[in-house]
Every structure is written in C-alpha cells, then in structure tokens.
Design a protein around this motif. Structure first.
Motif, PDB file in Angstrom:
ATOM      1  N   ARG A 285      51.455  23.144  62.863  1.00 17.11           N
ATOM      2  CA  ARG A 285      50.274  23.765  62.249  1.00 17.11           C
ATOM      3  C   ARG A 285      49.742  24.838  63.183  1.00 17.11           C
ATOM      4  O   ARG A 285      49.975  24.743  64.368  1.00 17.11           O
ATOM      5  CB  ARG A 285      49.189  22.711  61.995  1.00 17.11           C
ATOM      6  CG  ARG A 285      49.554  21.814  60.837  1.00 17.11           C
ATOM      7  CD  ARG A 285      48.322  21.024  60.385  1.00 17.11           C
ATOM      8  NE  ARG A 285      48.626  20.243  59.224  1.00 17.11           N
ATOM      9  CZ  ARG A 285      48.546  20.706  57.962  1.00 17.11           C
ATOM     10  NH1 ARG A 285      48.157  21.929  57.741  1.00 17.11           N
ATOM     11  NH2 ARG A 285      48.843  19.934  56.954  1.00 17.11           N
ATOM     12  N   PRO A 286      49.035  25.811  62.674  1.00 15.98           N
ATOM     13  CA  PRO A 286      48.673  26.058  61.287  1.00 15.98           C
ATOM     14  C   PRO A 286      49.820  26.729  60.530  1.00 15.98           C
ATOM     15  O   PRO A 286      50.760  27.255  61.128  1.00 15.98           O
ATOM     16  CB  PRO A 286      47.480  27.014  61.401  1.00 15.98           C
ATOM     17  CG  PRO A 286      47.759  27.800  62.632  1.00 15.98           C
ATOM     18  CD  PRO A 286      48.454  26.824  63.572  1.00 15.98           C
ATOM     19  N   VAL A 287      49.710  26.719  59.197  1.00 15.35           N
ATOM     20  CA  VAL A 287      50.681  27.416  58.361  1.00 15.35           C
ATOM     21  C   VAL A 287      50.515  28.908  58.612  1.00 15.35           C
ATOM     22  O   VAL A 287      49.398  29.440  58.580  1.00 15.35           O
ATOM     23  CB  VAL A 287      50.456  27.090  56.869  1.00 15.35           C
ATOM     24  CG1 VAL A 287      51.322  27.968  55.989  1.00 15.35           C
ATOM     25  CG2 VAL A 287      50.726  25.614  56.611  1.00 15.35           C
ATOM     26  N   THR A 288      51.632  29.574  58.903  1.00 16.02           N
ATOM     27  CA  THR A 288      51.623  31.005  59.177  1.00 16.02           C
ATOM     28  C   THR A 288      52.968  31.586  58.756  1.00 16.02           C
ATOM     29  O   THR A 288      53.850  30.848  58.320  1.00 16.02           O
ATOM     30  CB  THR A 288      51.321  31.266  60.677  1.00 16.02           C
ATOM     31  OG1 THR A 288      51.162  32.652  60.887  1.00 16.02           O
ATOM     32  CG2 THR A 288      52.401  30.710  61.566  1.00 16.02           C
TER      33      THR A 288
ATOM     34  N   ARG B  25      35.953  28.595  41.811  1.00 15.88           N
ATOM     35  CA  ARG B  25      35.816  28.347  43.252  1.00 15.88           C
ATOM     36  C   ARG B  25      35.959  29.681  43.970  1.00 15.88           C
ATOM     37  O   ARG B  25      36.721  30.543  43.541  1.00 15.88           O
ATOM     38  CB  ARG B  25      36.904  27.424  43.782  1.00 15.88           C
ATOM     39  CG  ARG B  25      36.836  26.017  43.320  1.00 15.88           C
ATOM     40  CD  ARG B  25      35.819  25.247  44.107  1.00 15.88           C
ATOM     41  NE  ARG B  25      35.820  23.861  43.655  1.00 15.88           N
ATOM     42  CZ  ARG B  25      34.991  22.976  44.078  1.00 15.88           C
ATOM     43  NH1 ARG B  25      34.099  23.281  44.984  1.00 15.88           N
ATOM     44  NH2 ARG B  25      35.036  21.757  43.623  1.00 15.88           N
ATOM     45  N   PRO B  26      35.298  29.842  45.096  1.00 16.58           N
ATOM     46  CA  PRO B  26      35.473  31.071  45.892  1.00 16.58           C
ATOM     47  C   PRO B  26      36.921  31.202  46.386  1.00 16.58           C
ATOM     48  O   PRO B  26      37.608  30.202  46.631  1.00 16.58           O
ATOM     49  CB  PRO B  26      34.514  30.879  47.067  1.00 16.58           C
ATOM     50  CG  PRO B  26      33.525  29.867  46.608  1.00 16.58           C
ATOM     51  CD  PRO B  26      34.262  28.968  45.658  1.00 16.58           C
ATOM     52  N   ARG B  27      37.377  32.433  46.527  1.00 18.16           N
ATOM     53  CA  ARG B  27      38.753  32.729  46.912  1.00 18.16           C
ATOM     54  C   ARG B  27      39.174  32.051  48.202  1.00 18.16           C
ATOM     55  O   ARG B  27      40.280  31.523  48.313  1.00 18.16           O
ATOM     56  CB  ARG B  27      38.958  34.241  47.027  1.00 18.16           C
ATOM     57  CG  ARG B  27      40.391  34.626  47.386  1.00 18.16           C
ATOM     58  CD  ARG B  27      40.624  36.121  47.331  1.00 18.16           C
ATOM     59  NE  ARG B  27      39.587  36.898  47.980  1.00 18.16           N
ATOM     60  CZ  ARG B  27      39.628  37.272  49.259  1.00 18.16           C
ATOM     61  NH1 ARG B  27      40.641  36.947  50.019  1.00 18.16           N
ATOM     62  NH2 ARG B  27      38.654  37.988  49.770  1.00 18.16           N
TER      63      ARG B  27
ATOM     64  N   PRO C 165      36.856  16.885  47.927  1.00 16.79           N
ATOM     65  CA  PRO C 165      37.231  17.759  49.055  1.00 16.79           C
ATOM     66  C   PRO C 165      38.446  18.584  48.686  1.00 16.79           C
ATOM     67  O   PRO C 165      39.311  18.154  47.926  1.00 16.79           O
ATOM     68  CB  PRO C 165      37.553  16.771  50.177  1.00 16.79           C
ATOM     69  CG  PRO C 165      36.812  15.539  49.818  1.00 16.79           C
ATOM     70  CD  PRO C 165      36.772  15.486  48.315  1.00 16.79           C
ATOM     71  N   HIS C 166      38.534  19.799  49.234  1.00 11.44           N
ATOM     72  CA  HIS C 166      39.560  20.749  48.842  1.00 11.44           C
ATOM     73  C   HIS C 166      40.838  20.635  49.644  1.00 11.44           C
ATOM     74  O   HIS C 166      41.792  21.309  49.342  1.00 11.44           O
ATOM     75  CB  HIS C 166      39.037  22.173  48.957  1.00 11.44           C
ATOM     76  CG  HIS C 166      37.752  22.354  48.225  1.00 11.44           C
ATOM     77  ND1 HIS C 166      37.644  22.080  46.873  1.00 11.44           N
ATOM     78  CD2 HIS C 166      36.531  22.719  48.626  1.00 11.44           C
ATOM     79  CE1 HIS C 166      36.410  22.299  46.497  1.00 11.44           C
ATOM     80  NE2 HIS C 166      35.722  22.663  47.519  1.00 11.44           N
ATOM     81  N   SER C 167      40.860  19.824  50.652  1.00  7.90           N
ATOM     82  CA  SER C 167      42.067  19.739  51.465  1.00  7.90           C
ATOM     83  C   SER C 167      42.378  18.291  51.762  1.00  7.90           C
ATOM     84  O   SER C 167      41.494  17.484  51.973  1.00  7.90           O
ATOM     85  CB  SER C 167      41.861  20.510  52.773  1.00  7.90           C
ATOM     86  OG  SER C 167      43.038  20.516  53.520  1.00  7.90           O
ATOM     87  N   HIS C 168      43.638  17.996  51.770  1.00  4.57           N
ATOM     88  CA  HIS C 168      44.114  16.636  52.077  1.00  4.57           C
ATOM     89  C   HIS C 168      45.068  16.771  53.263  1.00  4.57           C
ATOM     90  O   HIS C 168      46.037  17.495  53.180  1.00  4.57           O
ATOM     91  CB  HIS C 168      44.824  16.078  50.842  1.00  4.57           C
ATOM     92  CG  HIS C 168      45.585  14.836  51.115  1.00  4.57           C
ATOM     93  ND1 HIS C 168      46.939  14.846  51.266  1.00  4.57           N
ATOM     94  CD2 HIS C 168      45.191  13.558  51.272  1.00  4.57           C
ATOM     95  CE1 HIS C 168      47.364  13.623  51.483  1.00  4.57           C
ATOM     96  NE2 HIS C 168      46.320  12.826  51.510  1.00  4.57           N
ATOM     97  N   ARG C 169      44.790  16.138  54.358  1.00  4.69           N
ATOM     98  CA  ARG C 169      45.643  16.285  55.547  1.00  4.69           C
ATOM     99  C   ARG C 169      46.228  14.969  55.969  1.00  4.69           C
ATOM    100  O   ARG C 169      45.712  13.956  55.907  1.00  4.69           O
ATOM    101  CB  ARG C 169      44.843  16.876  56.704  1.00  4.69           C
ATOM    102  CG  ARG C 169      44.452  18.273  56.375  1.00  4.69           C
ATOM    103  CD  ARG C 169      43.877  18.944  57.604  1.00  4.69           C
ATOM    104  NE  ARG C 169      43.200  20.133  57.192  1.00  4.69           N
ATOM    105  CZ  ARG C 169      43.720  21.342  57.255  1.00  4.69           C
ATOM    106  NH1 ARG C 169      44.915  21.518  57.700  1.00  4.69           N
ATOM    107  NH2 ARG C 169      43.050  22.386  56.862  1.00  4.69           N
TER     108      ARG C 169
ATOM    109  N   ALA D 289      42.697  28.341  50.924  1.00  5.10           N
ATOM    110  CA  ALA D 289      42.880  27.263  51.904  1.00  5.10           C
ATOM    111  C   ALA D 289      43.604  26.070  51.265  1.00  5.10           C
ATOM    112  O   ALA D 289      44.476  25.464  51.881  1.00  5.10           O
ATOM    113  CB  ALA D 289      41.534  26.832  52.476  1.00  5.10           C
ATOM    114  N   TYR D 290      43.250  25.760  50.044  1.00  4.71           N
ATOM    115  CA  TYR D 290      43.888  24.641  49.351  1.00  4.71           C
ATOM    116  C   TYR D 290      45.370  24.927  49.102  1.00  4.71           C
ATOM    117  O   TYR D 290      46.228  24.088  49.355  1.00  4.71           O
ATOM    118  CB  TYR D 290      43.167  24.375  48.031  1.00  4.71           C
ATOM    119  CG  TYR D 290      43.595  23.081  47.386  1.00  4.71           C
ATOM    120  CD1 TYR D 290      42.989  21.883  47.726  1.00  4.71           C
ATOM    121  CD2 TYR D 290      44.627  23.062  46.451  1.00  4.71           C
ATOM    122  CE1 TYR D 290      43.394  20.688  47.148  1.00  4.71           C
ATOM    123  CE2 TYR D 290      45.034  21.876  45.873  1.00  4.71           C
ATOM    124  CZ  TYR D 290      44.416  20.699  46.224  1.00  4.71           C
ATOM    125  OH  TYR D 290      44.822  19.515  45.665  1.00  4.71           O
TER     126      TYR D 290
END
Length: 151
Positions: free
Chosen positions: A44-47, A13-15, A147-151, A20-21
């Motif tokens: 949010r967002p994570v920082t 997968r691309p970086r 999908p790469h993200s679960h919210r 993001a995941y």
C-alpha cells in the motif's frame, strides 16, 4: 473479437469519496458482482504499478487474473491485465456533476481468446450487463450510509 463497453451511473457522493472507494481493492467483492476475492499483491498505497489479483466468475467459468494500475489521477483509474485468460483494460472514471454527485464510468476493453472467442457474439452484451449491474451495486453500497472503505 474486440470488446469495448462503457457504462455510467450517477452516485450521490462527492468525487473524492467515490474515488477512494474505487481505489481500494478490498471493496471489490462488495460492488463487483462476479468478484469472489481481490487482494493487493504490492505494498500500500495503491499507485501506478500496483498489482491486484482477482478471482471471479464470468459466464459460468472461474477466472483468475492480475491487473496492474497504469494510470491514477483525481478523476481516473486505469488498469491492464498482466495475467489473464484474455487481455483487457479497465478504466474507472469519476467526475463531478453536482455539489455532491459523481458520475462514475466503467470501461472494459479487451480481446476474447480461447473459450471466450466461441462466445464472441454474446461477450460484449454480457460485459455491458455485468458492469451496469456493478454500477447499480456501487450506487447501493455508497448510498447506504456505511463506511466507504473496507480494509
């Protein structure tokens, strides 16, 4: 006893997708084997400064801890425990190794305390086995086309 263990894996997968995941705590239970729950305690967002509470099972014990993000760059996410049975630092690295391939590393550093000090000789091995398994899970989850993200 000090623990300093790193495991790596290549993921097709691309970086930016992998990063993001990894940055979304809602995904933790899908790829980190011992995690029972994870929730962002800050908005949010994570920082840098964001805090994530996790409940896990490790070596047969329930462990509840809070990690704070200390570094967040295009190729790294580092966090340290602010509430934990033992102090630890976890770093996720992700770098390009091909057109759409990312090398992911997970490094866990910490000092065993209390109950875990009794298991000092086995702790590093247990952590290495755990994060190696987690990276296999991550590779499986990101490689299945969902999908790469679960919210």
């Amino acid at each position: 006893m000090a623990v300093d263990v790193t495991a790596t894996a290549s993921i097709d997968r691309p970086r930016d997708q992998v990063a993001a995941y990894l940055r979304d705590p809602a995904n933790d239970t899908r790829w980190i084997g011992g995690i029972r729950s994870a929730r962002l305690l800050t908005p949010r967002p994570v920082t840098v400064g964001s805090q994530v509470e996790r409940v896990a099972s490790f070596l047969g014990r329930r462990v509840q801890y809070v990690n704070e993000i200390t570094e967040l760059t295009a190729d790294r996410l580092a966090m340290r425990s602010v509430r934990s049975p033992f102090p630890m630092r976890v770093t996720y690295g992700h770098r390009d190794v091909g057109d759409s391939t990312t090398e992911v590393s997970v490094r866990v550093q910490g000092d065993a305390a209390r109950f875990y000090a009794l298991l000092a000789p086995l702790l590093g091995l247990a952590v290495r086995r755990s994060i190696t398994r987690d990276l296999r899970n991550l590779k499986r989850v990101l490689g299945n086309g969902r999908p790469h993200s679960h919210r």
